[in-house]
Write an enzyme that holds these catalytic residues in place. Structure first.
Site, PDB file in Angstrom:
ATOM      1  N   ASN A  23       0.879  -1.169   0.000  1.00 24.50           N
ATOM      2  CA  ASN A  23       0.000   0.000   0.000  1.00 24.50           C
ATOM      3  C   ASN A  23       0.916   1.217   0.000  1.00 24.50           C
ATOM      4  OD1 ASN A  23      -1.789   2.052   0.474  1.00 24.50           O
ATOM      5  ND2 ASN A  23      -2.327   1.427   2.558  1.00 24.50           N
ATOM      6  N   TRP A  24       1.042   1.811  -1.167  1.00 21.62           N
ATOM      7  CA  TRP A  24       1.978   2.936  -1.289  1.00 21.62           C
ATOM      8  C   TRP A  24       1.485   4.202  -0.598  1.00 21.62           C
ATOM      9  CZ3 TRP A  24       3.428   2.757  -7.237  1.00 21.62           C
ATOM     10  CH2 TRP A  24       4.312   1.682  -7.451  1.00 21.62           C
ATOM     11  N   LYS A  25       0.202   4.228  -0.269  1.00 20.60           N
ATOM     12  CA  LYS A  25      -0.398   5.456   0.283  1.00 20.60           C
ATOM     13  C   LYS A  25      -0.139   6.613  -0.700  1.00 20.60           C
ATOM     14  CE  LYS A  25      -0.012   3.342   4.749  1.00 20.60           C
ATOM     15  NZ  LYS A  25       0.109   3.447   6.198  1.00 20.60           N
TER      16      LYS A  25
ATOM     17  N   HIS B  36      -9.339   1.467   5.156  1.00 19.10           N
ATOM     18  CA  HIS B  36      -8.042   1.635   5.827  1.00 19.10           C
ATOM     19  C   HIS B  36      -8.224   2.613   6.994  1.00 19.10           C
ATOM     20  CE1 HIS B  36      -3.894   2.730   6.585  1.00 19.10           C
ATOM     21  NE2 HIS B  36      -3.560   1.615   5.970  1.00 19.10           N
TER      22      HIS B  36
ATOM     23  N   GLU C 174      -6.523   5.006   7.949  1.00 20.57           N
ATOM     24  CA  GLU C 174      -6.302   6.419   7.595  1.00 20.57           C
ATOM     25  C   GLU C 174      -7.552   7.010   6.956  1.00 20.57           C
ATOM     26  OE1 GLU C 174      -2.672   5.695   5.450  1.00 20.57           O
ATOM     27  OE2 GLU C 174      -1.747   5.131   7.351  1.00 20.57           O
TER      28      GLU C 174
ATOM     29  N   GLU D  21      -4.920  -4.549  10.842  1.00 22.10           N
ATOM     30  CA  GLU D  21      -3.844  -3.565  11.020  1.00 22.10           C
ATOM     31  C   GLU D  21      -4.053  -2.786  12.313  1.00 22.10           C
ATOM     32  OE1 GLU D  21      -2.011  -2.450   6.922  1.00 22.10           O
ATOM     33  OE2 GLU D  21      -3.683  -1.105   7.333  1.00 22.10           O
TER      34      GLU D  21
ATOM     35  N   GLY E  54       3.174   2.484  10.591  1.00 26.40           N
ATOM     36  CA  GLY E  54       4.153   3.547  10.355  1.00 26.40           C
ATOM     37  C   GLY E  54       4.945   3.930  11.595  1.00 26.40           C
TER      38      GLY E  54
ATOM     39  N   SER F 109       3.955  -2.019  10.158  1.00 28.57           N
ATOM     40  CA  SER F 109       5.424  -2.121  10.260  1.00 28.57           C
ATOM     41  C   SER F 109       5.966  -3.492   9.860  1.00 28.57           C
ATOM     42  CB  SER F 109       5.902  -1.728  11.667  1.00 28.57           C
ATOM     43  OG  SER F 109       5.530  -0.388  11.947  1.00 28.57           O
TER      44      SER F 109
ATOM     45  N   GLY G 137       2.982  -0.914   4.171  1.00 21.52           N
ATOM     46  CA  GLY G 137       3.152   0.476   3.769  1.00 21.52           C
ATOM     47  C   GLY G 137       4.606   0.770   3.440  1.00 21.52           C
ATOM     48  N   GLY G 138       5.338   1.298   4.425  1.00 20.70           N
ATOM     49  CA  GLY G 138       6.714   1.766   4.223  1.00 20.70           C
ATOM     50  C   GLY G 138       7.624   0.796   3.482  1.00 20.70           C
TER      51      GLY G 138
END
Ligand code: 13P
Length: 252
Positions: free
Chosen positions: A9-11, A95, A97, A167, A173, A213, A234-235
């Protein structure tokens, strides 16, 4: 036997050239193994190009959100029809966010989940608790409420095809990962919730990912757990080399 689904998930990251380069490298190096599926969930402006670049490969392209309506006066929104037409296969829904920053409710997530299936897209439905909820021992009841609401009204076949991503918000993150045992306990609980609303047979099929993470250093331990069938990342999905390591871990 469930496969491992590794979804990046590149966001809101990258520009088109970076996105294209990532996918070119990933397509050329991704393992072709039926134990693992690799999905790149990219921002809307890159989707058409990335679908083109992954044609004929094992890498799938997903979106990170969509509206539940097919078309109409919804300025700034993107519909499931548009995504399907481009060749997108998956869509991340609910998600944390989006729930926190864009006021997405369980009801909206449920509408979007139905819309995804109505248009031949596979939803990756997210759930997870805040640190406060975890400390108040409300993790299981909270994810149960989110998952029951998201799956409401789906057929058993649709539930079986839904990808669920657990999640914990406090692990996103932050570099803090839930211990693999804690993550597995919640994923097992989610599987029980799926069983309660469908059957053991469906619960045994549903893919449940862990996210928060995840990185090459901790992915093996997470994927070794009985109820964790992949990761939403993500990251560590922003660099092709590290994303490829995660996909490789899914082949084992
Ligand atoms: P990180 O892997 O950066 O913690 O993000 C997790 C996430 O939110 C994926 O959807």
């Amino acid at each position: 036997m469930r496969k491992n689904v590794i979804a990046g998930n590149w966001k809101m990251n990258k520009v088109l050239t970076e996105a294209n380069e990532f996918v070119e490298e990933t397509v050329s190096k991704a393992p072709t193994n039926d134990k693992v599926e690799a999905i790149v969930c990219a921002p809307f402006p890159f989707l058409a190009s990335l679908v083109e670049k992954t044609k004929g490969s094992s890498v799938k392209i997903g979106a990170q959100n969509m509206h539940f309506e097919e078309s109409g006066a919804f300025t700034g929104e993107v519909s499931p029809v548009m995504l399907k037409d481009l060749g997108v296969t998956h869509v991340v829904l609910g998600h944390s966010e989006r729930r926190e920053l864009f006021a997405e409710t369980d009801e909206i997530v449920n509408k979007k989940t139905h819309a995804a299936f109505d248009h031949g897209l596979i939803p990756i439905v997210c759930c997870g608790e805040t640190l406060e909820q975890r400390e108040a021992n409300e993790t299981k009841s909270h994810v149960e409420t989110q998952i029951k609401a998201a799956l409401k009204g789906l057929s058993e076949k649709q539930v079986a095809e839904t990808i669920i991503a657990y999640e914990p918000i406090w692990a996103i993150g932050t570099g803090k990962t839930a211990s693999s045992a804690d993550a597995n306990e919640v994923c097992a609980h989610i599987r029980n919730v799926v069983k309660a609303v469908t059957s053991q047979e469906i619960a045994d099929q549903v893919i449940i990912q862990y996210g928060g993470s995840v990185k090459p250093a901790n992915v093996d331990e997470l994927l070794a757990q009985s109820d964790i069938d992949g990761a939403l990342v993500g990251g560590a999905s922003l660099e092709a080399a590290s994303f490829l390591q995660l996909v490789e871990a899914g082949t084992k």
